[in-house]
Scaffold this motif. Structure first.
Motif, PDB file in Angstrom:
ATOM      1  N   LEU A   5       0.868  -1.174   0.000  1.00  0.00           N
ATOM      2  CA  LEU A   5       0.000   0.000   0.000  1.00  0.00           C
ATOM      3  C   LEU A   5       0.896   1.212   0.000  1.00  0.00           C
ATOM      4  CD1 LEU A   5      -2.903   1.163   0.483  1.00  0.00           C
ATOM      5  CD2 LEU A   5      -2.383   1.065   2.886  1.00  0.00           C
ATOM      6  N   PHE A   7       1.609   5.683  -1.301  1.00  0.00           N
ATOM      7  CA  PHE A   7       1.057   6.957  -1.717  1.00  0.00           C
ATOM      8  C   PHE A   7       2.147   7.752  -2.414  1.00  0.00           C
ATOM      9  CE2 PHE A   7       2.819   7.895   2.406  1.00  0.00           C
ATOM     10  CZ  PHE A   7       3.405   9.127   2.243  1.00  0.00           C
ATOM     11  N   VAL A  32      -2.052   0.285  -2.761  1.00  0.00           N
ATOM     12  CA  VAL A  32      -2.625   1.621  -2.693  1.00  0.00           C
ATOM     13  C   VAL A  32      -1.524   2.630  -2.985  1.00  0.00           C
ATOM     14  CG1 VAL A  32      -3.768   3.339  -1.279  1.00  0.00           C
ATOM     15  CG2 VAL A  32      -4.330   0.931  -1.000  1.00  0.00           C
ATOM     16  N   TRP A  33      -1.781   3.499  -3.956  1.00  0.00           N
ATOM     17  CA  TRP A  33      -0.815   4.527  -4.326  1.00  0.00           C
ATOM     18  C   TRP A  33      -1.454   5.904  -4.203  1.00  0.00           C
ATOM     19  CZ3 TRP A  33       3.634   2.031  -5.331  1.00  0.00           C
ATOM     20  CH2 TRP A  33       3.558   0.731  -5.819  1.00  0.00           C
ATOM     21  N   ARG A  34      -0.580   6.890  -4.226  1.00  0.00           N
ATOM     22  CA  ARG A  34      -1.038   8.264  -4.217  1.00  0.00           C
ATOM     23  C   ARG A  34      -0.341   8.981  -5.368  1.00  0.00           C
ATOM     24  NH1 ARG A  34      -0.039  11.651   1.148  1.00  0.00           N
ATOM     25  NH2 ARG A  34      -0.585  13.732   0.489  1.00  0.00           N
ATOM     26  N   GLU A 243      -2.964   8.224   8.265  1.00  0.00           N
ATOM     27  CA  GLU A 243      -4.030   8.384   7.279  1.00  0.00           C
ATOM     28  C   GLU A 243      -4.477   9.840   7.152  1.00  0.00           C
ATOM     29  OE1 GLU A 243      -6.193   6.567  10.926  1.00  0.00           O
ATOM     30  OE2 GLU A 243      -4.163   6.808  10.169  1.00  0.00           O
ATOM     31  N   TRP A 246      -2.819  11.347   4.036  1.00  0.00           N
ATOM     32  CA  TRP A 246      -2.998  10.758   2.700  1.00  0.00           C
ATOM     33  C   TRP A 246      -4.018  11.569   1.918  1.00  0.00           C
ATOM     34  CZ3 TRP A 246      -3.880   5.144   4.810  1.00  0.00           C
ATOM     35  CH2 TRP A 246      -2.673   4.680   5.338  1.00  0.00           C
ATOM     36  N   GLU A 248      -4.187  11.239  -1.883  1.00  0.00           N
ATOM     37  CA  GLU A 248      -4.614  10.442  -3.030  1.00  0.00           C
ATOM     38  C   GLU A 248      -4.079   9.026  -2.877  1.00  0.00           C
ATOM     39  OE1 GLU A 248      -3.375  12.354  -6.585  1.00  0.00           O
ATOM     40  OE2 GLU A 248      -4.685  14.079  -6.287  1.00  0.00           O
ATOM     41  N   LEU A 249      -4.942   8.061  -3.053  1.00  0.00           N
ATOM     42  CA  LEU A 249      -4.579   6.662  -2.880  1.00  0.00           C
ATOM     43  C   LEU A 249      -4.912   5.857  -4.131  1.00  0.00           C
ATOM     44  CD1 LEU A 249      -5.975   5.953   0.706  1.00  0.00           C
ATOM     45  CD2 LEU A 249      -3.628   6.554   0.083  1.00  0.00           C
TER      46      LEU A 249
END
Length: 324
Positions: A5, A7, A32-34, A243, A246, A248-249
């Motif tokens: 996961l 970002f 999960v990326w941002r 969190e 964060w 953009e995911l």
């Protein structure tokens, strides 16, 4: 194998919303990326893995843990289970949640053979078809001051909830996808987003980390559970309250942008095991040590409210190509 996961390292300025690929899936351990911007090369930084996924079919009732879920514009779906597509109302149409009836958190839901099975202490189970007859009454419902329709689920369901709660007459309604949802422009004005929700408070998704819960419990005499906060996605492998940062995911193929920070309300003080509302903890402790960052949309008041309330990110899905 669990996926990472992550970002994007570069933060995007300004307020945030969420985009996601239509009908993509989120699974346990999904990536999960941002991202820095829609046309920039993505720079990714690992932050953890998806540890749990929850769908809450009936607003304020128990959640259902799932290993994967389909992402739709109205939130998570797993088979016939949709997130907050059912709602308990008073006879005048006003919503009923665990803020008013804390024992709602004791109602569990399972799905078998296109039927919902409701179970609660000291009452027989209720079996309800997933789809209600079109001849059933349409109710005008009211959620946080906004109108929305709901298909009546019949007298048996109404009597079941009335008998269990033992306070006044209630009915159960179902949201149908051809109904008009509550629009973000009315929910989050003056923020200019263009999406709809069914019966969630403000947004289709709530994200939280297990580290935040661990940190909070070190400050509490009586420990609380993740169920006190009712997230849809729980992330592990990151720092407490990370969190909050964060924006953009990317989870698997699902892109998300943060809509807002969720100011936690009295609901968090309902014990998910007993249905007893404390009205103080963990809310009082969170207010003492977690300060707001950015815009808060207080659930107990309309409009902007920059107060020392605890926050967790909420997310919204928009189909690719829509304005963000």
């Amino acid at each position: 194998m669990q996926a990472s996961l992550g970002f994007l390292a570069q933060r995007r300025p300004g307020w945030l919303g969420v985009a996601a690929l239509a009908l993509a899936a989120v699974v346990l351990g999904a990536v999960v990326w941002r991202r820095a911007g829609p046309r920039r090369r993505r720079r990714l930084q690992q932050v953890g893995t998806v540890a749990k996924l929850w769908i809450y079919p009936v607003k304020s009732c128990k959640g259902v843990a799932v290993s994967e879920a389909e992402c739709t514009a109205l939130g998570l779906r797993s088979g016939n289970l949709r997130d907050r597509f059912w709602l308990v109302i008073k006879e005048d149409g006003h919503m009923v949640t665990a803020r008013q009836e804390p024992r709602l958190v004791l109602v569990s839901i399972t799905c078998e053979n296109n039927r919902l099975i409701f179970r609660a202490p000291d009452v027989d189970q209720l079996v309800l078809p997933i789809k209600q007859p079109s001849s059933n009454k349409l109710h005008d419902c009211r959620i946080f001051g906004l109108d929305i329709k709901g298909r009546d689920c019949g007298n048996e369901a109404a009597q079941w909830f009335t008998n269990f709660l033992k306070t006044e007459a209630y009915r159960l309604v179902q949201y149908e996808t051809n109904m008009k949802g509550r629009t973000s422009k009315k929910l989050l004005a003056p923020i200019n987003w263009n999406y709809q929700v069914a019966y969630p408070d403000y947004s289709p998704l709530l994200v939280m980390t297990d580290a935040s819960l661990v940190d909070l419990n070190t400050r509490l005499e009586k420990k609380v559970k993740m169920e006190n906060f009712r997230p849809n996605i729980v992330v592990t492998g990151c720092d407490a309250f990370e969190e909050d940062t964060w924006d953009e995911l990317l989870i698997g193929s699902v892109e998300m942008k943060r809509v807002m920070a969720c100011s936690r309300c009295i609901f968090t003080t309902v014990d998910p095991d007993t249905g007893i509302i404390d009205r103080k903890q963990p809310l009082d402790t969170l207010k003492r040590f977690q300060q707001p960052g950015g815009i808060d949309w207080d659930l107990n008041n309309s409009g902007n409210n920059t107060s020392a309330n605890p926050y967790y990110p909420t997310f919204n899905y928009l189909y690719p190509g829509e304005e963000s």
